[in-house]
Design an enzyme around this catalytic site. Structure first.
Site, mmCIF file in Angstrom:
data_model
loop_
_atom_site.group_PDB
_atom_site.id
_atom_site.type_symbol
_atom_site.label_atom_id
_atom_site.label_comp_id
_atom_site.label_asym_id
_atom_site.label_seq_id
_atom_site.Cartn_x
_atom_site.Cartn_y
_atom_site.Cartn_z
ATOM 1 N N HIS A 192 75.261 12.759 -15.693
ATOM 2 C CA HIS A 192 74.224 11.800 -15.324
ATOM 3 C C HIS A 192 74.379 11.478 -13.846
ATOM 4 O O HIS A 192 75.346 10.834 -13.438
ATOM 5 C CB HIS A 192 74.362 10.539 -16.164
ATOM 6 C CG HIS A 192 73.461 9.432 -15.698
ATOM 7 N ND1 HIS A 192 72.093 9.522 -15.765
ATOM 8 C CD2 HIS A 192 73.726 8.233 -15.148
ATOM 9 C CE1 HIS A 192 71.564 8.421 -15.279
ATOM 10 N NE2 HIS A 192 72.537 7.614 -14.892
ATOM 11 N N ASP B 111 72.756 9.572 -10.820
ATOM 12 C CA ASP B 111 71.757 8.622 -10.349
ATOM 13 C C ASP B 111 71.151 9.147 -9.055
ATOM 14 O O ASP B 111 71.865 9.425 -8.086
ATOM 15 C CB ASP B 111 72.400 7.258 -10.110
ATOM 16 C CG ASP B 111 72.727 6.543 -11.411
ATOM 17 O OD1 ASP B 111 71.846 6.491 -12.289
ATOM 18 O OD2 ASP B 111 73.858 6.042 -11.549
ATOM 19 N N ASP C 30 70.106 6.249 -19.324
ATOM 20 C CA ASP C 30 70.557 5.060 -18.591
ATOM 21 C C ASP C 30 69.418 4.136 -18.182
ATOM 22 O O ASP C 30 69.600 3.259 -17.355
ATOM 23 C CB ASP C 30 71.346 5.492 -17.348
ATOM 24 C CG ASP C 30 72.066 4.338 -16.668
ATOM 25 O OD1 ASP C 30 72.427 3.376 -17.368
ATOM 26 O OD2 ASP C 30 72.252 4.386 -15.444
ATOM 27 N N HIS D 80 65.621 4.677 -11.873
ATOM 28 C CA HIS D 80 66.032 3.443 -12.528
ATOM 29 C C HIS D 80 67.088 2.626 -11.784
ATOM 30 O O HIS D 80 67.554 1.601 -12.321
ATOM 31 C CB HIS D 80 66.491 3.724 -13.971
ATOM 32 C CG HIS D 80 67.710 4.573 -14.083
ATOM 33 N ND1 HIS D 80 67.662 5.868 -14.523
ATOM 34 C CD2 HIS D 80 69.015 4.322 -13.827
ATOM 35 C CE1 HIS D 80 68.882 6.375 -14.544
ATOM 36 N NE2 HIS D 80 69.726 5.451 -14.127
#
Length: 1008
Positions: free
Chosen positions: A263, A265, A375, A579
């Site tokens: 993951h 970001d 997330d 996000h």
């Protein structure tokens, strides 16, 4: 039998840490290291490879915050190591912190070929297996000295390191050992054996037979190890564990589908430019792991991240494409980024899938069945319809497990959205999107799985994430031992599609969850970084206008349609809906750049809009035309029309007894008292007062805001315990047809303009705040004389209802929620709307006036500003502007109309034309056009997207002025014909549709 369990466990920990792990590399020889540091931003790979270097020794500080250094690493494999496995172990100065939050590196061959990435849990680079001796090592390492923003090991403290402009230049790291080493595979496998057995043993019942079998085996293995000769005795120790590791899992064991994962970001505690390099490092590691491990499958979402490495690291992207073609590197999710889903508007949420899925189709020929959002901070109730309209029917997330009040009752279920669309949804019970396959994590997944007895399958995203890193060889080794091991869940590498197919097959009739998936945490992300949120809303509105007017100009005036420009701008806006960007939870650098980006986007879109409108108005004339983009305006002009300008000013304020002013246009009478507060908003037609007795609207309220953790993310319910009403007035004056109110408090200043248009039942409130508070929360309150047990908040392609009461913990937990352009409260026959042009967070509460008239006050409060100090210590400092409107007597349809009006203001253009007829017209106000554009495939076809906005069934006829619309086809979001769908019914050169509540429809209309 005496209990020597604790002794064995303690012995295992010490022997592993102090003897076995160090023996993995029994012989080392130092490498020669030199360094060159860039003066500013990262340089192209070719420049870094060719840069002059100087010697640097282990123990030397290096790396200014956010700097880049290129290390030259050279050496030679000793001849006596011939026949042994040799690898380099490269320590850039890593700390014990997890990967992704400190320095990182990417190793290159001298010709620029990427080798693999480096992070604190992945420091090796294989040289030879076996080596022949004498191999020359010559690598360059592009190393990023990204600062650890949890300074001093204390999380979430204010830091100036979050922006390069304030971070200083002090070295952040100290170079560690850079060496060639013999790799003892037997010892390394012993480490894996002991870790798996020890972690499993710790999770089994103390009095269970299996735990004692493992305990005895560990004891025998440790007895077999000569701590003075681990390498010579490791094989015997492994043999002592072989039997317990060969015992198969029970047929009833929980089944975990592992998928490699990182993951990443797209921005968070690092800027966007650094994410480009994080993706390159991670994907380099994952393609290498795919080469080495035949069962391993890795999945990566976010088309933007693939596009970045395609543009900036083509040599890495070539390896990715090769692994994708082999089915081992899986593009997942089908979205441009893993966006927030609460705040993006209808079209933006749709375009996340349009641009993401189209990229994966164009680049790889792959279409995803699942949305992949592990997330994201909760999920809007309009999302299922969008996912399905994009051609997908599944969702994976994990974040709901972070809720702090209520435990979500399912891990596998059908999620039903506002229009009735259902999608198959899975929450991994491992409760992590950064799973390491530890015994504790696997045992938790099996115990936690809420579908026990009806299903037995879950997914685990395996690998280091947030800042990237991905899966390691150690995780792959654990997975191999856990494929079928007594006492543990079974683990099998699978793609997301393979998991979902198996999960759906074993659970064909799952339970249903209806409505939004509300995260009971991170509620303040609906308010933090107000300028980022305004930039997003304005960009969405400008894109709506740009597509509408560019399409109209193309059809009517033959103007060129700006395909490339709109595609690029949409992708920029979608990226910033990531996000941790749109929610306001990134470092100062990210939001500083976002503000500048939104300004550029606005300038470019204004140019597209202006050019199209001038083409439609015609050259050489002096008539002033009003172009209106908002659907179903009060003047009856459908979206996309222009008519002669008319005077639409406000009403003049009149003095009010006791100070203050009255604004009265014959439809609405608004009283403003001497405090600048609205004490009456009287709907003359309904003979109804909107403001609760004895209370006042347009009330600014200030709260302390110091959550227990996660400053930019959270607001805790106790913030309401203390409140200050801002009622002191510095100035109260008439300004034209408006009333100007000025207040000062703390170090801040607020200026408001209140006005009532001549012919609209609406109070407009324009607020400017020069904000210089710290750890404060500013709200704008409207106490309404309405008995409402629920209220409506606009969401994608409709609205969602939430309770105003707190009967249950589920209702209490929604003390801060999201709306788009409006909130609407009503009782049968009469309601009130609060509309906005830039805010999302709000709260709605109710109180019964027992001492007065026993009536009910429903208070709507818009959240304006916060002032958290982490990760950006200067969050929201400066000038902000907000527009709100109070609309008494409003239906939901009125709220929809007024919400569009507030976000799509009229534009005045001088030209020769008398009017511009709307390109698209709809004969039912309940059916709203959300997009008018030309087809992405450049065929020239017109695409119209519309939806039923009131939550009821609707019939409507859609007409196009300029060509017949009777050949329209229903399509998905990617503008492909829907399989099996009938053509819409032709009706008077238009299209007749029947829509279910909140149904969204995309029409494609050929122009030829």
């Amino acid at each position: 039998m005496h209990d020597d369990r604790k002794l064995v466990e303690a012995r295992l920990e010490r022997v592993l840490n102090e003897r076995v792990r160090p023996a993995v590399h029994p012989a080392t020889t130092p490498l020669t290291v030199e360094i060159w540091s860039t003066a500013d931003e990262p340089v192209p790979v070719a420049e870094g490879l060719a840069a002059p270097t100087r010697p640097i020794a282990p123990g030397t500080p290096w790396g200014a915050p956010w700097g880049t250094s290129w290390f030259k690493v050279t050496g030679e494999v000793p001849p006596e190591w011939a026949g042994r496995t040799v690898e380099a172990v490269l320590d850039l100065g890593f700390t014990p912190r997890a990967p992704g939050f400190q320095c990182e590196g990417l190793v290159y061959e001298p010709d620029g070929t990427p080798v693999k990435g480096l992070h604190p849990r992945n420091t090796h680079v294989r040289v030879g297996a076996p080596a022949v001796g004498g191999e020359r090592i010559h690598w360059r390492v592009e190393a990023a000295s990204n600062p650890d923003l949890e300074a001093g090991g204390v999380p979430f403290q204010p830091t100036r390191l979050g922006d390069k402009s304030t971070a200083g230049d002090a070295p952040q790291y100290v170079l560690g050992d850079m060496a060639l080493a013999v790799f003892d595979e037997t010892v390394w496998n012993l480490v894996m054996d002991l870790e798996v057995v020890g972690e499993l043993m710790a999770e089994l019942p103390v009095d269970g037979a299996r735990r004692w079998e493992l305990l005895r085996a560990v004891g025998r293995a440790l007895d077999a190890i000569d701590t003075q000769d681990v390498n010579g005795t490791a094989r015997a120790a492994r043999e002592a564990l072989a039997e317990v590791l060969a015992a198969p899992a029970s047929p009833a064991a929980h089944r975990i589908s592992a998928v490699g994962h990182a993951h990443i970001d797209s921005a968070w505690l690092w800027p966007l430019r650094e994410t480009v390099r994080k993706v390159a490092r991670t994907t380099s590691n994952m393609t290498k792991l795919i080469e080495d491990e035949p069962d391993f499958v890795f999945a990566m979402s976010q088309a933007q991240q693939f596009a970045w490495i395609k543009e900036h690291r083509p040599e890495v992207y070539a390896k990715v494409k090769e692994a994708v073609a082999a089915g081992r590197f899986v593009p997942a999710g089908g979205m441009w980024v893993e966006s927030d889903t609460n705040m993006p508007g209808s079209e933006a949420m749709a375009r996340q899938f349009v641009h993401g899925k189209r990229f994966f189709l164009d680049e790889f020929g792959i279409e995803n069945d699942e949305a992949w959002l592990p997330d994201t901070f909760g999920f809007a109730a309009g999302l299922p319809q969008i996912i399905k309209a994009a051609g997908s029917h599944r969702l994976l997330t994990q974040k709901i497990s972070w809720s702090t009040t209520n435990s979500f009752p399912h891990h596998t279920f059908d999620w039903e959205g506002i229009d009735g669309t259902r999608i198959f949804t899975h929450f991994p019970p491992v409760d992590s999107y950064n799973c390491e396959l530890t015994g504790a994590q696997l045992a938790h997944a099996a115990r936690n799985f809420k579908e026990k007895g009806v299903a037995r399958r879950s997914l685990a995203p395996v690998g280091y994430g947030d800042g990237g890193g991905g899966t390691t060889r150690e995780m792959v080794a654990k997975a191999a031992r856990l494929r079928s091991l007594e006492g543990a869940p079974t683990v099998r590498w699978e793609s997301p599609t393979a998991f979902f197919e198996r999960a759906e097959a074993e659970y064909p009739d799952p339970p249903v969850w209806v409505g939004e998936l509300y995260l009971e945490l991170h509620r303040a992300t609906l308010t933090s970084q107000a300028q980022t949120k305004r930039g997003n809303r304005r960009s969405e509105s400008l894109l709506t206008e740009a597509e509408l007017w560019a399409a109209t100009a193309a059809v009517r005036a033959g103007a060129p349609y700006p395909y490339e420009e709109l595609d690029r701008i949409w992708k920029t806006v979608l990226l910033h809906q990531f996000h941790d960007i749109l929610p306001g939870s990134s470092i100062a650098w990210v939001h500083r750049e976002a503000r500048a980006t939104y300004a550029r986007v606005a300038e470019e879109l204004e140019g597209i809009i202006g050019g199209a409108q001038r083409a439609l108005a015609g050259a050489g004339g002096t008539r002033e035309l009003v172009f209106n983009s908002a659907p179903h305006t009060r003047r009856g002009v459908p979206a996309g029309g222009a008519s002669a300008a008319a005077d639409e000013g406000g009403v003049d304020p009149a003095p009010r007894d006791g100070g203050g002013y009255v604004l009265d246009n014959g439809l609405l009478r608004v009283e403003i008292d001497a405090r600048g507060l609205v004490v009456s908003a009287y709907d003359r037609a309904a003979d109804r007062e909107a403001i609760a007795p004895g209370q006042a609207a347009n009330l600014l309220q200030l709260h302390p805001d110091f959550p227990n953790q996660w400053d930019a993310w959270d607001v805790d319910a106790f913030y309401r315990n203390t409140s200050s009403d801002l009622t002191e007035v510095a100035a109260l004056d008439v300004e034209g047809t408006s009333v100007r109110i000025v207040r000062t408090f703390g170090g801040s200043r607020v200026s408001q303009l209140l006005s009532v248009p001549k012919d609209a039942k609406r109070l407009d409130i324009d607020t400017e705040v020069d904000w210089h508070e710290t750890e404060r929360f500013l709200k704008l309150a409207f106490p309404l004389d309405v008995k409402a047990d629920r209220y409506a908040s606009e969401t994608q392609y409709g609205h969602v209802y939430r309770p105003t009461h707190q009967n249950t913990s589920w209702e209490w937990a929604k003390f801060e929620a999201c709306n788009h352009r409006f909130v609407h409260v009503d009782e049968p026959g009469w309601g009130v709307a609060i509309v906005n042009d830039a805010t999302y967070g709000h709260d709605v509460t109710r109180a019964v006036r027992t001492r007065a008239d026993a009536g009910t006050t429903t208070t709507v409060r818009a959240s304006l500003l916060r002032a958290p100090r982490y990760p950006d210590p200067e969050t929201d400092q400066g000038v902000h502007r907000f527009h709100h409107a109070l609309v008494p007597g409003a239906t939901v349809g009125d709220a929809v109309r007024e919400g569009y009006r507030a976000n799509l203001p009229e534009r005045r253009v001088t030209g020769a034309a008398a009017e511009v007829a709307p390109l698209v017209g709809v004969d039912n106000d309940a059916v709203v056009v959300s997009a008018v554009k030309l087809a992405d495939d450049r065929s020239g076809d017109l695409v119209v997207r519309l939806y039923e906005a009131n939550g009821a069934r609707a019939r409507a006829t859609i007409r196009v002025d300029g060509f017949a619309a009777d050949r329209a086809a229903l399509t998905d979001l990617l503008e492909r014909p829907l399989p099996g769908a009938e053509r819409p019914t032709p009706a008077d050169a238009g299209v007749a549709l029947t829509l279910r509540p909140f149904q969204m429809v995309t029409l494609r209309l050929p122009r030829a």
